[in-house]
Design a protein around this motif. Sequence first.
Motif, short mmCIF file in Angstrom:
data_model
loop_
_atom_site.label_atom_id
_atom_site.label_comp_id
_atom_site.label_asym_id
_atom_site.label_seq_id
_atom_site.Cartn_x
_atom_site.Cartn_y
_atom_site.Cartn_z
N THR A 1 0.85 -1.19 0.00
CA THR A 1 0.00 0.00 0.00
C THR A 1 0.89 1.24 0.00
O THR A 1 2.11 1.14 0.13
N GLU A 2 0.27 2.41 -0.12
CA GLU A 2 1.04 3.65 -0.09
C GLU A 2 1.68 3.89 1.27
O GLU A 2 2.75 4.46 1.37
N GLN A 3 1.01 3.45 2.33
CA GLN A 3 1.52 3.65 3.69
C GLN A 3 2.47 2.54 4.11
O GLN A 3 3.17 2.67 5.10
N GLY A 4 2.48 1.43 3.44
CA GLY A 4 3.31 0.29 3.82
C GLY A 4 2.84 -0.97 3.13
O GLY A 4 3.07 -1.18 1.96
N TRP B 1 6.32 -0.30 7.61
CA TRP B 1 7.75 -0.57 7.70
C TRP B 1 8.29 0.05 8.97
O TRP B 1 7.76 1.05 9.46
N LEU B 2 9.35 -0.52 9.49
CA LEU B 2 10.03 0.09 10.64
C LEU B 2 10.67 1.41 10.24
O LEU B 2 10.67 2.36 11.00
N ASP B 3 11.24 1.45 9.04
CA ASP B 3 11.85 2.67 8.50
C ASP B 3 11.00 3.16 7.33
O ASP B 3 10.79 2.42 6.37
N PRO B 4 10.50 4.39 7.38
CA PRO B 4 9.65 4.88 6.29
C PRO B 4 10.37 5.02 4.95
O PRO B 4 9.73 5.21 3.92
N GLY B 5 11.69 4.88 4.93
CA GLY B 5 12.44 4.97 3.69
C GLY B 5 12.45 3.69 2.87
O GLY B 5 12.89 3.67 1.73
N VAL B 6 11.94 2.60 3.42
CA VAL B 6 11.92 1.33 2.71
C VAL B 6 10.78 1.33 1.69
O VAL B 6 9.66 1.74 2.01
N VAL B 7 11.09 0.92 0.46
CA VAL B 7 10.08 0.85 -0.60
C VAL B 7 10.17 -0.50 -1.31
O VAL B 7 11.21 -1.16 -1.29
N GLY C 1 8.21 -2.40 -7.81
CA GLY C 1 7.09 -3.02 -8.50
C GLY C 1 5.85 -3.06 -7.64
O GLY C 1 5.81 -2.53 -6.54
N ASN C 2 4.83 -3.70 -8.16
CA ASN C 2 3.55 -3.81 -7.46
C ASN C 2 3.40 -5.24 -7.00
O ASN C 2 2.85 -6.08 -7.70
N ALA C 3 3.91 -5.55 -5.82
CA ALA C 3 3.96 -6.94 -5.34
C ALA C 3 2.70 -7.33 -4.61
O ALA C 3 2.18 -6.59 -3.78
N VAL C 4 2.21 -8.52 -4.94
CA VAL C 4 1.12 -9.17 -4.21
C VAL C 4 1.56 -10.62 -4.03
O VAL C 4 1.89 -11.30 -4.99
N GLN D 1 8.32 -13.80 -4.58
CA GLN D 1 9.37 -12.90 -4.11
C GLN D 1 8.88 -11.46 -4.10
O GLN D 1 7.93 -11.11 -4.79
N VAL D 2 9.58 -10.66 -3.32
CA VAL D 2 9.38 -9.21 -3.30
C VAL D 2 10.76 -8.59 -3.15
O VAL D 2 11.62 -9.11 -2.43
N VAL D 3 11.00 -7.48 -3.86
CA VAL D 3 12.29 -6.80 -3.82
C VAL D 3 12.13 -5.48 -3.08
O VAL D 3 11.28 -4.66 -3.42
N LEU D 4 12.98 -5.30 -2.05
CA LEU D 4 12.95 -4.08 -1.24
C LEU D 4 14.16 -3.22 -1.54
O LEU D 4 15.27 -3.74 -1.73
N THR D 5 13.96 -1.91 -1.56
CA THR D 5 15.06 -0.95 -1.68
C THR D 5 14.84 0.14 -0.64
O THR D 5 13.84 0.13 0.08
N HIS D 6 15.76 1.10 -0.60
CA HIS D 6 15.65 2.21 0.34
C HIS D 6 15.73 3.52 -0.44
O HIS D 6 16.51 3.63 -1.39
#
Length: 144
Positions: free
Chosen positions: A72-75, A90-96, A99-102, A115-120
């Motif tokens: 979601t937009e908030q997490g 997220w614990l850190d709001p900088g984590v994104v 893509g659009n993972a479900v 899988q889901v890919v996380l970045t900062h």
Amino acid sequence: MTTHAPASRGFTLLELLVVISIMAFAIAGVSVALRDNGRTALERDAARLAALLDAGRAKSRASGAAVRWVVTEQGFRFDGVPNASLPSQWLDPGVVVRGNAVLVLGPEPLIGPQQVVLTHRERPELALRVFTDGLRPFAVESLP
């Protein structure tokens, strides 16, 4: 006739070694304190997400209801579990999420590879993949 010891000038080898070791400890402390915050936050949130996904998977199997993890937009949110039973930020709001993972977490025992890919936001070149082959628990790995 009295003899006087010559006045010492300079430092002894032992004194120099003590000063160098104190400086080494100070530098080590500073380097630990200045650890990469973006990477640390990303690693912490990726490990937490892997644990949350496994918890959602277990809740799905226990209840027999389908559970989906949605960004979601908030997490993120877990559809199919009671509200507030699993975290949604997220614990850190900088984590994104790239893509659009479900992710579909069950109720079947085998869920298929996901899988889901996380970045900062501060370090977009860093990426961690949270994944499962469908049989094993979710794990985290670094992407090049």
